[in-house]
Design an enzyme around this catalytic site. Structure first.
Site, PDB file in Angstrom:
ATOM      1  N   SER A 120       0.796  -1.224   0.000  1.00 25.97           N
ATOM      2  CA  SER A 120       0.000   0.000   0.000  1.00 25.97           C
ATOM      3  C   SER A 120       0.833   1.282   0.000  1.00 25.97           C
ATOM      4  CB  SER A 120      -0.930  -0.093   1.211  1.00 25.97           C
ATOM      5  OG  SER A 120      -1.780   0.986   1.295  1.00 25.97           O
ATOM      6  N   ASP A 142      -3.215   6.246  -3.018  1.00 20.99           N
ATOM      7  CA  ASP A 142      -2.021   5.658  -2.393  1.00 20.99           C
ATOM      8  C   ASP A 142      -1.451   4.607  -3.355  1.00 20.99           C
ATOM      9  OD1 ASP A 142      -3.834   3.601  -2.070  1.00 20.99           O
ATOM     10  OD2 ASP A 142      -3.130   3.054  -0.072  1.00 20.99           O
ATOM     11  N   ASP A 191      -1.428   1.418  -3.809  1.00 20.71           N
ATOM     12  CA  ASP A 191      -2.202   0.316  -4.405  1.00 20.71           C
ATOM     13  C   ASP A 191      -3.622   0.751  -4.742  1.00 20.71           C
ATOM     14  OD1 ASP A 191      -2.895   0.518  -1.734  1.00 20.71           O
ATOM     15  OD2 ASP A 191      -3.345  -1.607  -1.518  1.00 20.71           O
ATOM     16  N   ARG A 213      -2.251   4.007  20.546  1.00 17.38           N
ATOM     17  CA  ARG A 213      -2.461   2.581  20.247  1.00 17.38           C
ATOM     18  C   ARG A 213      -1.293   2.042  19.427  1.00 17.38           C
ATOM     19  NH1 ARG A 213      -3.689   2.413  14.872  1.00 17.38           N
ATOM     20  NH2 ARG A 213      -4.132   0.194  14.749  1.00 17.38           N
ATOM     21  N   SER A 235       0.375   0.309  16.333  1.00 23.57           N
ATOM     22  CA  SER A 235       0.051   0.149  14.911  1.00 23.57           C
ATOM     23  C   SER A 235      -0.094  -1.336  14.589  1.00 23.57           C
ATOM     24  CB  SER A 235       1.166   0.756  14.065  1.00 23.57           C
ATOM     25  OG  SER A 235       1.123   0.224  12.764  1.00 23.57           O
ATOM     26  N   GLY A 236      -0.969  -1.635  13.648  1.00 24.44           N
ATOM     27  CA  GLY A 236      -1.103  -3.019  13.193  1.00 24.44           C
ATOM     28  C   GLY A 236      -0.273  -3.286  11.948  1.00 24.44           C
ATOM     29  N   ARG A 255       1.219   4.627  17.776  1.00 22.17           N
ATOM     30  CA  ARG A 255       0.753   5.908  17.217  1.00 22.17           C
ATOM     31  C   ARG A 255       0.130   6.771  18.307  1.00 22.17           C
ATOM     32  NH1 ARG A 255       1.434   5.020  11.938  1.00 22.17           N
ATOM     33  NH2 ARG A 255       0.732   3.027  11.043  1.00 22.17           N
TER      34      ARG A 255
HETATM   35  P1  NG1 Z   1      -2.178   1.008  11.617  1.00 23.39           P
HETATM   36  O1  NG1 Z   1      -0.750   0.892  11.238  1.00 23.39           O
HETATM   37  O2  NG1 Z   1      -2.751  -0.185  12.347  1.00 23.39           O
HETATM   38  O3  NG1 Z   1      -2.456   2.307  12.321  1.00 23.39           O
HETATM   39  C1  NG1 Z   1      -2.782   1.905   9.169  1.00 23.39           C
HETATM   40  C2  NG1 Z   1      -3.833   2.984   9.149  1.00 23.39           C
HETATM   41  C3  NG1 Z   1      -5.185   2.327   9.101  1.00 23.39           C
HETATM   42  C4  NG1 Z   1      -5.309   1.356   7.925  1.00 23.39           C
HETATM   43  C5  NG1 Z   1      -4.123   0.409   7.885  1.00 23.39           C
HETATM   44  C6  NG1 Z   1      -4.086  -0.480   6.673  1.00 23.39           C
HETATM   45  C7  NG1 Z   1      -3.873   5.154  10.315  1.00 23.39           C
HETATM   46  C8  NG1 Z   1      -3.744   5.886  11.597  1.00 23.39           C
HETATM   47  N1  NG1 Z   1      -3.759   3.817  10.368  1.00 23.39           N
HETATM   48  O4  NG1 Z   1      -3.036   1.073  10.276  1.00 23.39           O
HETATM   49  O5  NG1 Z   1      -6.164   3.321   9.072  1.00 23.39           O
HETATM   50  O6  NG1 Z   1      -5.472   2.051   6.722  1.00 23.39           O
HETATM   51  O7  NG1 Z   1      -2.883   1.131   7.990  1.00 23.39           O
HETATM   52  O8  NG1 Z   1      -3.411   0.029   5.588  1.00 23.39           O
HETATM   53  O9  NG1 Z   1      -4.073   5.779   9.274  1.00 23.39           O
HETATM   54 ZN    ZN Z   2      -3.594   1.103   0.191  1.00 25.01          ZN
END
Ligand code: NG1
Ligand code: ZN
Length: 532
Positions: free
Chosen positions: A65, A278, A280, A500, A502-503, A509
Site C-alpha cells: 500500500s 495511495d 495500491d 495505540r 500500529s497493526g 501511534r
Molecule cells: P495502523 O498501522 O494499524 O495504524 C494503518 C492505518 C489504518 C489502515 C491500515 C491499513 C492510520 C492511523 N492507520 O493502520 O487506518 O489504513 O494502515 O493500511 O491511518
Molecule cells: Zn492502500
C-alpha cells in the site's frame, strides 16, 4: 496429500529460525527481503481456504500500500471480496511461523483436521500484485505455495488492490460483474454515464490525479479510454515504472500525514479540485488551494460526509419508504466531522477499531453504511434488502422519485461493494459534487472546519504491551498510562488524545486534536513524552 511434493517446494522457502510473523491489520507486511517464506506459506493457506469452502475462489494480493518501496506485503481476500475471516488470521499466523518442512507439514495437517478439509476438494485462487520491484519474485514464491498443494490459480499481473477484490467476488458471484479487468472498467463507465444521463449532465468533468507513482497510474490511463467523453483525468506522479518513486513525496498518505501538496503538480490552480491515491489505489484524498492560497485537505471524513449527505438527499425523495443510513468511523476521525454527522446530518454514527474489516462489518448493520478512515480508505455498502427494494420500485419514469431511486441503484454499481477503491470513490465524489448541494471544493469544505490534529509515531521496546478498549480510544495496559494521558488532555480546551499500537508498523501511534494548533502540538508532544 503428497507430502514429498510439498516438502520439495518448501525446501526452497525455509523460514528464518528466530523471526515471528503476524497477520496484522492488512495481512503480512514487512521488508520485502524477509517475505519469501511468508508468501510461500500464504499461497498454501489460500489454497487450503479455498478447499475449506468447497472450491470457492480466494484472492491473494501482494502489496504494501502506502509503505516505502523497500517494503511489501500479502493479504488474503475471502470469496465475497471481503477481508479474510478473523478466525483464519490466527491460522495464517501459525502457518507463517512453521519455518521448517516438518513443522509446515504438521501445521497443514492440523489445519486440514480442524477445518474438516476434504483434501480432494477443488481449490481456486486469483493472484495479483502492485507495481513494486519485489513483486514478481514474491508472486513466483506465492505460486510455488499454490503448486505445492495442487491449487488451481489465475495470475492477473499488476492490479490495484480493489480490482483484485472485485475479481475475487466476480468469480464467486457472476451477478457482480465480468471476472476480468475490462469488466471492472465497464461496470464503472456504465453506472457513471447512466447517472449523468438521468440528470441530463453532458459537460465533461476534469480532475487531476496524483497516483503516488504506483499501479493507480496505469489504471487511470486505461480508465481514461472508457471515460473519454465524461471525465478528463490529468495524471501526475504516474511513474509506476520507477520503483524508488513509489509513495515518495506524493500520494494520499503523504498528503494526509503532512497536510500539504504532493510534489509533481506543476501549475497548481486555486479553487480547483485535486486528488491523491495511495500506492495500491485503495485510498483517495482530495484537496484544493483556497482564495488566500492556503492548502485545504478534504480527507476521508469529508468524503464520508459528502457522500452521506448526497445519499440522504436522494433517500428523502423516496417518499413513503424509510431506510437506515449510517456512518462508521474510527477514533482517528476528526472530532468536528463526528459532531457534524451527529448534530447537522443527524445520522447514526458508529465507531470501531482501526482496520477496514471492523468498519466494513459495522457498516453492514445499516441499510446503507458509509465508512471511511480519515486517511481516505472507505466505501459505501448497500444492503441486499435495500437493493431489492430499489429494484422493486414502481415510480413513474421522469419523476423526482424515479430519478432518485435509479441514481441510488446505479451508485450500488459505481461504488465498490467489496472494499475502499480510489477510482470508484473518486467517481462517486465527482457525481456527488455535480449533483448534490456542495458543488465546489470550497462549498464541500465549508460543511465543517477540521479541528487541528497531529498524528505522531513512537518507537517502543514492545508495542504488544499496548492494549486498548473502547474502539481503541483508551489504554488498559500499560497500567496507569491512560490516567496520565487523561490528566494532560484535561488541560486543553477541545482536547482529545489516544495511543495505540500500529497493526502495520512496529510502532505506537499518538493522535491528538484540540481547538488551536499550538495546543494540539503541545498536547501531542506531551503525550509522546509519556512513552519515552
Ligand atoms: P495502523 O498501522 O494499524 O495504524 C494503518 C492505518 C489504518 C489502515 C491500515 C491499513 C492510520 C492511523 N492507520 O493502520 O487506518 O489504513 O494502515 O493500511 O491511518
Ligand atoms: Zn492502500
Amino acid at each position: 496429500m503428497n507430502i514429498e511434493h510439498i516438502t520439495g517446494y518448501a525446501s526452497k522457502h525455509l523460514g528464518p529460525e528466530n523471526e515471528t510473523f503476524a497477520y496484522g491489520t492488512a495481512g503480512f507486511r514487512m521488508l520485502a527481503s524477509k517475505l519469501d517464506p511468508v508468501v510461500f506459506r500464504v499461497g498454501i493457506l489460500a489454497g487450503l481456504r479455498s478447499k475449506a469452502l468447497g472450491g470457492k475462489t480466494i484472492g491473494v494480493m501482494i502489496t504494501a500500500s502506502h509503505n516505502p518501496p523497500k517494503d511489501n506485503g500479502i493479504k488474503i481476500v475471502d470469496p465475497f471480496g471481503e477481508m479474510l475471516e478473523q478466525s483464519w488470521e490466527a491460522i495464517s499466523t501459525k502457518l507463517a511461523n512453521s519455518h521448517d518442512s516438518e513443522s509446515l507439514i504438521s501445521t497443514i495437517k492440523e489445519i486440514v483436521e480442524s477445518q474438516k478439509i476434504d483434501w480432494s476438494a477443488p481449490s481456486n485462487v486469483v493472484v495479483a500484485r502492485d507495481s513494486r520491484e519485489s513483486g514478481p519474485k514474491l508472486l513466483a514464491s506465492t505460486i510455488d505455495g499454490l503448486k505445492a498443494i495442487g491449487a488451481s490459480f489465475k495470475d492477473f499481473g499488476q492490479l490495484t488492490t480493489p480490482q483484485l477484490h472485485y475479481l475475487t467476488r466476480c468469480f464467486n458471484d457472476s451477478s457482480f460483474g465480468k471476472p476480468d479487468e475490462e469488466g471492472y472498467y465497464e461496470k464503472l463507465i456504465l453506472s457513471y454515464s447512466k447517472i449523468m444521463e438521468l440528470w441530463g449532465v453532458t459537460d465533461d468533468i476534469s480532475i487531476t490525479v496524483d497516483a503516488a507513482n504506483g499501479i493507480g497510474a496505469d489504471q487511470i490511463l486505461k480508465l481514461q479510454k472508457y471515460f473519454e467523453q465524461h471525465v478528463k483525468f490529468t495524471l501526475v506522479n504516474g511513474s509506476s515504472d520507477v520503483p524508488s518513486a513509489l509513495n515518495s513525496d506524493c500520494g494520499a498518505d503523504f498528503v494526509k500525514t503532512n497536510q500539504k501538496l504532493p510534489s509533481g503538480i506543476p501549475d497548481f490552480e486555486p479553487l480547483k479540485l485535486y486528488s491523491s491515491f495511495d500506492g495500491d489505489a485503495d485510498r483517495v484524498v482530495f484537496y484544493y488551494l483556497n482564495k488566500e492560497g492556503t492548502f485545504r485537505l478534504l480527507d476521508g471524513d469529508k468524503i464520508a460526509t459528502l457522500l452521506a449527505s448526497f445519499i440522504s438527499s436522494l433517500l428523502s425523495k423516496l417518499d413513503g419508504k424509510s431506510f437506515k443510513l449510517g456512518i462508521v468511523q474510527t477514533a482517528y476521525a476528526n472530532g468536528s466531522s463526528s459532531n457534524y454527522i451527529t448534530n447537522v446530518l443527524k445520522l447514526p454514527l458508529g465507531v470501531t477499531a482501526t482496520g477496514v474489516k471492523h468498519l466494513h462489518h459495522k457498516a453492514q448493520s445499516y441499510d446503507i453504511g458509509v465508512y471511511f478512515e480519515a486517511n481516505g480508505h472507505g466505501t459505501v455498502l448497500f444492503s441486499d434488502n435495500f437493493v431489492e427494494a430499489l429494484e422493486a420500485q414502481d415510480f413513474t419514469p421522469g419523476t423526482e422519485q424515479y430519478k432518485a431511486a435509479s441514481t441510488l441503484r446505479l451508485l450500488v454499481d459505481l461504488i465498490n461493494q467489496t472494499v475502499g477503491d480510489s477510482i470508484a470513490d473518486l467517481l462517486a465524489v465527482l457525481v456527488a459534487l455535480r449533483l448534490g448541494d456542495s458543488k465546489t471544493p470550497e462549498e464541500w469544505d465549508s460543511n465543517y472546519t477540521d479541528l487541528p490534529n497531529r498524528l505522531l509515531k513512537a518507537l517502543v521496546k514492545d508495542r504488544n504491551q499496548f492494549k486498548t478498549t473502547d474502539a481503541e480510544r483508551k489504554l488498559v495496559e500499560p497500567v496507569g498510562l491512560q490516567s496520565e494521558i487523561d490528566e494532560i488532555v484535561a488541560e486543553y480546551p477541545g482536547g482529545r488524545s489516544f495511543v495505540r499500537a500500529s497493526g502495520t508498523e512496529d510502532a505506537v501511534r499518538i493522535y491528538a486534536e484540540a481547538n488551536t494548533i499550538e495546543d494540539t502540538n503541545e498536547l501531542a508532544s506531551r503525550v509522546s513524552k509519556l512513552l519515552e
